[in-house]
Design a protein around this motif. Structure first.
Motif, PDB file in Angstrom:
ATOM      1  N   CYS A  12       0.819  -1.209   0.000  1.00 32.07           N
ATOM      2  CA  CYS A  12       0.000   0.000   0.000  1.00 32.07           C
ATOM      3  C   CYS A  12       0.855   1.261   0.000  1.00 32.07           C
ATOM      4  CB  CYS A  12      -0.946   0.006   1.197  1.00 32.07           C
ATOM      5  SG  CYS A  12      -2.286  -1.195   1.093  1.00 32.07           S
ATOM      6  N   LEU A  13       1.919   1.262   0.791  1.00 35.36           N
ATOM      7  CA  LEU A  13       2.797   2.436   0.834  1.00 35.36           C
ATOM      8  C   LEU A  13       3.438   2.674  -0.525  1.00 35.36           C
ATOM      9  CD1 LEU A  13       4.511   2.004   4.320  1.00 35.36           C
ATOM     10  CD2 LEU A  13       2.619   3.521   3.708  1.00 35.36           C
ATOM     11  N   ASP A  14       3.796   1.601  -1.217  1.00 39.37           N
ATOM     12  CA  ASP A  14       4.336   1.751  -2.575  1.00 39.37           C
ATOM     13  C   ASP A  14       3.291   2.370  -3.496  1.00 39.37           C
ATOM     14  OD1 ASP A  14       6.712   0.620  -1.771  1.00 39.37           O
ATOM     15  OD2 ASP A  14       6.267  -1.377  -2.584  1.00 39.37           O
ATOM     16  N   ALA A  15       2.036   1.903  -3.368  1.00 39.75           N
ATOM     17  CA  ALA A  15       0.968   2.418  -4.226  1.00 39.75           C
ATOM     18  C   ALA A  15       0.671   3.888  -3.941  1.00 39.75           C
ATOM     19  CB  ALA A  15      -0.298   1.588  -4.046  1.00 39.75           C
ATOM     20  N   LEU A  16       0.904   4.313  -2.701  1.00 37.32           N
ATOM     21  CA  LEU A  16       0.610   5.692  -2.308  1.00 37.32           C
ATOM     22  C   LEU A  16       1.799   6.631  -2.477  1.00 37.32           C
ATOM     23  CD1 LEU A  16      -1.347   4.846   0.964  1.00 37.32           C
ATOM     24  CD2 LEU A  16      -2.341   5.777  -1.131  1.00 37.32           C
ATOM     25  N   ALA A  17       2.885   6.121  -3.016  1.00 41.94           N
ATOM     26  CA  ALA A  17       4.117   6.915  -3.094  1.00 41.94           C
ATOM     27  C   ALA A  17       3.976   8.122  -4.005  1.00 41.94           C
ATOM     28  CB  ALA A  17       5.276   6.031  -3.566  1.00 41.94           C
ATOM     29  N   SER A  18       3.017   8.103  -4.940  1.00 44.03           N
ATOM     30  CA  SER A  18       2.853   9.234  -5.856  1.00 44.03           C
ATOM     31  C   SER A  18       2.360  10.485  -5.154  1.00 44.03           C
ATOM     32  CB  SER A  18       1.863   8.872  -6.971  1.00 44.03           C
ATOM     33  OG  SER A  18       0.550   8.738  -6.444  1.00 44.03           O
ATOM     34  N   GLY A  19       1.769  10.320  -3.968  1.00 41.48           N
ATOM     35  CA  GLY A  19       1.291  11.475  -3.221  1.00 41.48           C
ATOM     36  C   GLY A  19      -0.126  11.885  -3.560  1.00 41.48           C
ATOM     37  N   ARG A  20      -0.730  11.316  -4.600  1.00 35.11           N
ATOM     38  CA  ARG A  20      -2.108  11.650  -4.951  1.00 35.11           C
ATOM     39  C   ARG A  20      -3.067  10.904  -4.028  1.00 35.11           C
ATOM     40  NH1 ARG A  20      -3.656  10.795 -10.975  1.00 35.11           N
ATOM     41  NH2 ARG A  20      -5.378  12.154 -10.327  1.00 35.11           N
ATOM     42  N   ARG A  21      -4.012  11.619  -3.469  1.00 36.31           N
ATOM     43  CA  ARG A  21      -4.970  10.986  -2.567  1.00 36.31           C
ATOM     44  C   ARG A  21      -6.359  10.997  -3.179  1.00 36.31           C
ATOM     45  NH1 ARG A  21      -8.337  14.479   0.062  1.00 36.31           N
ATOM     46  NH2 ARG A  21      -7.745  16.688   0.130  1.00 36.31           N
ATOM     47  N   ARG A  22      -7.158  10.048  -2.775  1.00 33.95           N
ATOM     48  CA  ARG A  22      -8.545   9.986  -3.227  1.00 33.95           C
ATOM     49  C   ARG A  22      -9.407  10.922  -2.382  1.00 33.95           C
ATOM     50  NH1 ARG A  22      -9.981   6.141  -6.889  1.00 33.95           N
ATOM     51  NH2 ARG A  22      -8.237   4.818  -7.547  1.00 33.95           N
ATOM     52  N   ALA A  23     -10.522  11.329  -2.963  1.00 35.85           N
ATOM     53  CA  ALA A  23     -11.351  12.326  -2.296  1.00 35.85           C
ATOM     54  C   ALA A  23     -12.817  12.117  -2.645  1.00 35.85           C
ATOM     55  CB  ALA A  23     -10.919  13.733  -2.722  1.00 35.85           C
ATOM     56  N   LEU A  24     -13.671  12.747  -1.875  1.00 37.26           N
ATOM     57  CA  LEU A  24     -15.074  12.924  -2.213  1.00 37.26           C
ATOM     58  C   LEU A  24     -15.279  14.392  -2.598  1.00 37.26           C
ATOM     59  CD1 LEU A  24     -16.890  10.874   0.590  1.00 37.26           C
ATOM     60  CD2 LEU A  24     -16.660  10.262  -1.834  1.00 37.26           C
ATOM     61  N   PRO A  25     -16.377  14.712  -3.281  1.00 33.01           N
ATOM     62  CA  PRO A  25     -16.585  16.118  -3.675  1.00 33.01           C
ATOM     63  C   PRO A  25     -16.481  17.098  -2.522  1.00 33.01           C
ATOM     64  CG  PRO A  25     -18.113  14.714  -4.861  1.00 33.01           C
ATOM     65  CD  PRO A  25     -17.393  13.820  -3.881  1.00 33.01           C
ATOM     66  N   MET A  26     -16.878  16.677  -1.303  1.00 35.92           N
ATOM     67  CA  MET A  26     -16.811  17.570  -0.152  1.00 35.92           C
ATOM     68  C   MET A  26     -15.390  18.015   0.166  1.00 35.92           C
ATOM     69  SD  MET A  26     -19.140  15.053   0.062  1.00 35.92           S
ATOM     70  CE  MET A  26     -20.749  14.617   0.726  1.00 35.92           C
ATOM     71  N   ASP A  27     -14.403  17.225  -0.282  1.00 35.04           N
ATOM     72  CA  ASP A  27     -13.010  17.557  -0.008  1.00 35.04           C
ATOM     73  C   ASP A  27     -12.464  18.617  -0.963  1.00 35.04           C
ATOM     74  OD1 ASP A  27     -12.681  15.568   2.054  1.00 35.04           O
ATOM     75  OD2 ASP A  27     -12.666  14.065   0.459  1.00 35.04           O
ATOM     76  N   LEU A  28     -13.209  18.924  -2.033  1.00 38.74           N
ATOM     77  CA  LEU A  28     -12.673  19.761  -3.095  1.00 38.74           C
ATOM     78  C   LEU A  28     -13.249  21.167  -3.130  1.00 38.74           C
ATOM     79  CD1 LEU A  28     -12.745  17.161  -6.026  1.00 38.74           C
ATOM     80  CD2 LEU A  28     -10.906  17.600  -4.385  1.00 38.74           C
ATOM     81  N   SER A  29     -14.471  21.340  -2.635  1.00 39.12           N
ATOM     82  CA  SER A  29     -15.112  22.643  -2.763  1.00 39.12           C
ATOM     83  C   SER A  29     -16.213  22.789  -1.727  1.00 39.12           C
ATOM     84  CB  SER A  29     -15.708  22.798  -4.170  1.00 39.12           C
ATOM     85  OG  SER A  29     -16.751  21.851  -4.369  1.00 39.12           O
ATOM     86  N   ALA A  30     -16.750  24.001  -1.657  1.00 36.77           N
ATOM     87  CA  ALA A  30     -17.896  24.267  -0.792  1.00 36.77           C
ATOM     88  C   ALA A  30     -19.161  23.741  -1.461  1.00 36.77           C
ATOM     89  CB  ALA A  30     -18.007  25.773  -0.545  1.00 36.77           C
ATOM     90  N   PRO A  31     -20.244  23.533  -0.703  1.00 34.85           N
ATOM     91  CA  PRO A  31     -21.487  23.077  -1.322  1.00 34.85           C
ATOM     92  C   PRO A  31     -22.015  24.101  -2.315  1.00 34.85           C
ATOM     93  CG  PRO A  31     -21.874  23.756   0.952  1.00 34.85           C
ATOM     94  CD  PRO A  31     -20.391  23.728   0.758  1.00 34.85           C
ATOM     95  N   SER A  32     -22.772  23.619  -3.301  1.00 33.58           N
ATOM     96  CA  SER A  32     -23.315  24.502  -4.323  1.00 33.58           C
ATOM     97  C   SER A  32     -24.836  24.451  -4.309  1.00 33.58           C
ATOM     98  CB  SER A  32     -22.786  24.101  -5.706  1.00 33.58           C
ATOM     99  OG  SER A  32     -23.170  22.771  -6.017  1.00 33.58           O
TER     100      SER A  32
END
Length: 321
Positions: free
Chosen positions: A71-91
Motif C-alpha cells: 500500500c505504501l508503494d501504491a501511495l508513493a505518488s502522493g495523490r490521494r482519493r477524495a469525495l466532492p466535499m473535499d474539493l469545494s464548498a457546497p453549491s
C-alpha cells in the motif's frame, strides 16, 4: 518452523487473511479494485517468501507488514482519493454540475458490508471515514487503522513499521488528532442507528424515491443532509438544495427504480432510470445512503455504472413491468 509452520499450512493460513486484508487495503487506498490488487500482490510476495518466515512474529503480523508495504508503494505518488466535499464548498441544488472531473481520484464504494466484519469498529468503513483517512500521511493512516480498527498492539505496529513503540504511539496520536479536527469541521461522526431502524429507513427511502415523493423524501432527510455526485465535483447540503436538485437538473430521475444492495456497511441501491424508448430501465447511479439517528445524513450517487454495477452484482438493465 516446526510442523505447524510447514510451508503448506502457512500458505493455507495466508489465504484465510484475504478478506480482512482487503478491508485494510481498501481503507488505505480508498478503492476496492486497488485493494483487491494490493492484497493479491501482498499474498504473492508472502508465498514467495515463505522460506524466510521463521515464526518469530505472528503470521498475521507478518502478512500485514507485507500488505502495508504494498500500500505504501501504491501511495508513493502522493495523490490521494477524495469525495466532492473535499474539493469545494457546497453549491446550489438548482444549477447543473460542471463537466465531470475525470482527473480526480475519487474515493470509491466497497461492495457488501465490511469485508472483515469481526474486526470492524463502528463507522470504520463508512465512506466519510474512508475519505477522512486519505488526509493522513500513509504511515499514520496505516498506524491508525491497525491500532483503532484492527486491534493490533502498539508493540505489533512498531514491529510492523520497524520503529520504536514510542514512535508508533506518537504517530497514532497525531493521526487521531487530525481525524478529530476533521470531524469537528464536518459536524462529527454520525450516530449510527440500529440495523432494524436502518432497514426501515432504507425501505421508506426506496419507496419515496421511486414515487418521486418529495414530501416524504424531505421528511427522511436530516436538515444538514448532503448529496454528492462523483465524478462531478458538485455536492449539496440541506433539504432545500437537495429538493431543488431533484426537481430541477435531476428531474429525469422521476420514475426510477431502485434495486437494493449493500455498500460500506450501509444500505445502497442501484438506480435505474426509464429508458428513452420506453422498453425498460437503464443503469444510472449507485446510491450509497448513510444515516444519523432516524434521518438520512448523506447520499453519494456514483455514476460509474459500467464498472460498479457488475462489482455489486446488479443487472445490466431492468425490463418494463
Amino acid at each position: 518452523m516446526g510442523d505447524s509452520g510447514a510451508p503448506g499450512a502457512v500458505a493455507e493460513g495466508l489465504e484465510e487473511y484475504r478478506a480482512e486484508l482487503t478491508g485494510y487495503c481498501y481503507r488505505m487506498l480508498g478503492s476496492y479494485a486497488e485493494a483487491e490488487d494490493a492484497v493479491q500482490e501482498a499474498l504473492v510476495r508472502a508465498w514467495r517468501s515463505l522460506d524466510r518466515f521463521e515464526g518469530r512474529s505472528a503470521l498475521r503480523t507478518w502478512v500485514y507488514r507485507i500488505a502495508t508495504n504494498v500500500c505504501l508503494d501504491a501511495l508513493a505518488s502522493g495523490r490521494r482519493r477524495a469525495l466532492p466535499m473535499d474539493l469545494s464548498a457546497p453549491s446550489e441544488g438548482g444549477t447543473p454540475p460542471a463537466p465531470p472531473q475525470e482527473s480526480v481520484l475519487w474515493v470509491e464504494p466497497c461492495p457488501g458490508g465490511d469485508p472483515e466484519a469481526a474486526a470492524t469498529a463502528g463507522e470504520s468503513v463508512r465512506l466519510a471515514f474512508v475519505a477522512a483517512l486519505q488526509h493522513l500521511p500513509p504511515r499514520q493512516r496505516a498506524t491508525l487503522i491497525l491500532r483503532d480498527v484492527l486491534g493490533f498492539s502498539a508493540r505489533e505496529v512498531a514491529a510492523l513499521h520497524s520503529c520504536t513503540v514510542a514512535s508508533a504511539n506518537s504517530a497514532l496520536q497525531r493521526a487521531r488528532a487530525t481525524l478529530a479536527a476533521r470531524r469537528h469541521t464536518t459536524d462529527g461522526p454520525a450516530a449510527r442507528p440500529s440495523d432494524s431502524v436502518r432497514r426501515v429507513l432504507a425501505e421508506r427511502y426506496a419507496t419515496a424515491f421511486s414515487r418521486y415523493d418529495m414530501e416524504e423524501l424531505s421528511m427522511l432527510l436530516h436538515v444538514d443532509a448532503t448529496l454528492c455526485l462523483p465524478p462531478y465535483a458538485k455536492w449539496m447540503r440541506g433539504v432545500p438544495d437537495i429538493h431543488a436538485w431533484l426537481t430541477g437538473p435531476a428531474i429525469g430521475c422521476r420514475g426510477s427504480r431502485l434495486v437494493p444492495t449493500q455498500a460500506n456497511g450501509s444500505p445502497a441501491f442501484g438506480q435505474y432510470r426509464p429508458s428513452r424508448d420506453g422498453t425498460g430501465y437503464v443503469p444510472w447511479a449507485l446510491q450509497v445512503v448513510e444515516f444519523s439517528g432516524t434521518r438520512i445524513s448523506g447520499i453519494a450517487a456514483f455514476r460509474d455504472t459500467d464498472r460498479l454495477f457488475p462489482l455489486f452484482g446488479l443487472p445490466e438493465r431492468l425490463d418494463a413491468v
